[in-house]
Write an enzyme that holds these catalytic residues in place. Sequence first.
Site, short mmCIF file in Angstrom:
data_model
loop_
_atom_site.label_atom_id
_atom_site.label_comp_id
_atom_site.label_asym_id
_atom_site.label_seq_id
_atom_site.Cartn_x
_atom_site.Cartn_y
_atom_site.Cartn_z
N GLY A 284 9.93 2.99 6.27
CA GLY A 284 10.08 3.71 7.58
C GLY A 284 8.71 4.61 7.61
O GLY A 284 7.86 4.66 6.66
N GLY B 78 6.08 7.29 7.03
CA GLY B 78 5.88 8.24 5.80
C GLY B 78 6.53 7.50 4.37
O GLY B 78 6.52 6.29 4.28
N SER C 140 4.42 -7.11 -10.50
CA SER C 140 3.60 -7.37 -11.41
C SER C 140 2.13 -7.76 -10.99
O SER C 140 1.16 -7.67 -11.57
CB SER C 140 4.05 -8.36 -12.61
N ASP D 206 -2.52 -10.07 -14.87
CA ASP D 206 -3.00 -8.67 -15.11
C ASP D 206 -4.56 -8.55 -14.98
O ASP D 206 -5.42 -7.85 -14.49
CB ASP D 206 -2.32 -8.08 -16.35
N VAL E 257 3.69 1.24 5.75
CA VAL E 257 4.49 0.04 5.93
C VAL E 257 5.78 0.41 6.27
O VAL E 257 6.51 1.06 5.82
CB VAL E 257 4.66 -0.89 4.58
N GLU F 118 1.88 -13.74 -16.77
CA GLU F 118 1.84 -12.32 -16.57
C GLU F 118 0.52 -11.82 -17.07
O GLU F 118 -0.29 -10.95 -16.45
CB GLU F 118 2.90 -11.51 -17.06
#
Length: 521
Positions: free
Chosen positions: A497, A499, A433, A297, A476, A293
């Site tokens: 959906g 917005g 992440s 990053d 999306v 992780e």
Amino acid sequence: MVLECRAHVIRHMTADLQKGGMGLRACLLGLLALFVTGKCSYSPEPDQLRTLPPGWVSLGRVDPEEELSLTFALRQQNLERLSKLVQAVSDPSSPRYGKYLTLEDVAELIRPLPLTLSTVQKWLLAAGARNCHSVTTQDFLTCWLSVRQAELLLSGAEFHRYVGGPTETHVVRSPRPYQLPKALASHVDFVGGLHRFPPTSSLRQRPEPQVAGTVGLHLGVTPSVIRERYNLTAQDVGSGTTNNSQACAQFLEQYFRDSDLAEFMRLFGGNFAHQASVARVIGQQGRGLAGIEASLDVQYLMSAGANISTWVYSNPGDSGAGCWSVSGRHQFRPSFPASSPYVTTVGGTSFQNPFRVTNEVVDYISGGGFSNVFPQPSYQEDAVAHFLSSSPNLPPSSYFNASGRAYPDVAALSDGYWVVRNNVPIPWVSGTSASTPVFGGLLSLINEHRILSGHPPLGFLNPRLYQQRGAGLFDVTRGCHESCLNEEVQGQGFCSGPGWDPVTGWGTPNFPALLKTLINP
């Protein structure tokens, strides 16, 4: 009750009193004075969770003479005024927009009362606390005590050693609740380091999908894939001439390696200007194996926010990793409560076709929903109301708190990343992440343009983001995330959906459009 509490303290402090002389006697008198009014003790965290998370086991009680550090959160002042200032400097319609407070300004505003500072310091000194250090704002005080002293100080606490997590992390925690003297109720908000276990990373390595032929296809998400999908050119990098910077934090003995970053950029950074090393590490950088992780990053913050000075804050504490743009004072911290109204939360997406740079759909592991802790901030009320009134596939109302803070706010690709860890390229790493440093890095690039244009950095993005209703983002609209596997919900959570939605927020970045939207005040 008061007499019993005083007797308890006297009984356990007599030996120290005899050893410590008059100075300790004076401190003990101050400590006893805390108990002379009201009930003996109170619980600063009545909702303390003391259940052992899955994957953790107890190794038994800790030796009474072992040293441990505890952090005491002291009562801050003027929080309502601070909240209004945060809203004002973050709201584009406010005359104070972009006029940020310095750390010294914040410290002056929220610093605990002198009475709070002296009361808590005397109480800790009397208990034998040592090597105490504070922060600029003086609202957190971290001290070292023996386990014996800590258990006497925090009535009810009982420290055990636990081991767990994917890296077999060792922590010391109390499975029992603690209480503080009632006289401290107006001075101490809580004590950190007792109950909360390290969060489980959302990262996972998925099996590589099988496909016949590779012509015109990509075999996993790399910086080039991200830059192609989000419409970045080779010129969309930092100039190297501003005071712009970005940062990651690494905890839980999760460390990055310079050699991994250099190898990652050698493999995947050939078509854009970049920096192959971190500018500065604040804190102790461990010598063990690199964490996946922490590696992810650093590598994706520095490839999305390419050629921008990057710092890493390293601490072996009990939070997850995270990223933010320093110059912009903008936080992307997956380890924070994702539902905090003061954090821009990033959801996850995947390609509709996993081998082509195509439109994105919901990554089923993307988090999202409504908080049971934080109320819904005013900046998102209209967007949430529209979603709730227009979505055809809501879970039953008993499954979520419609008046809570709704999240995420935005999203980015979170599926199928390549990461270099311990000099080995690892494919198909997935989780939010991964999406978080990508979005944070792109905002660092936008801050670069703002600074070069003479404007302040973005600061806290959410009020502006919701006012602009997703301008500059790919909406999306396909897919749902996972939920409870019962007869009523049958595994389906919220769905995306048009917005804003509680799966992908306002959507994923279209960099040129997002830059155009955010570059001006």
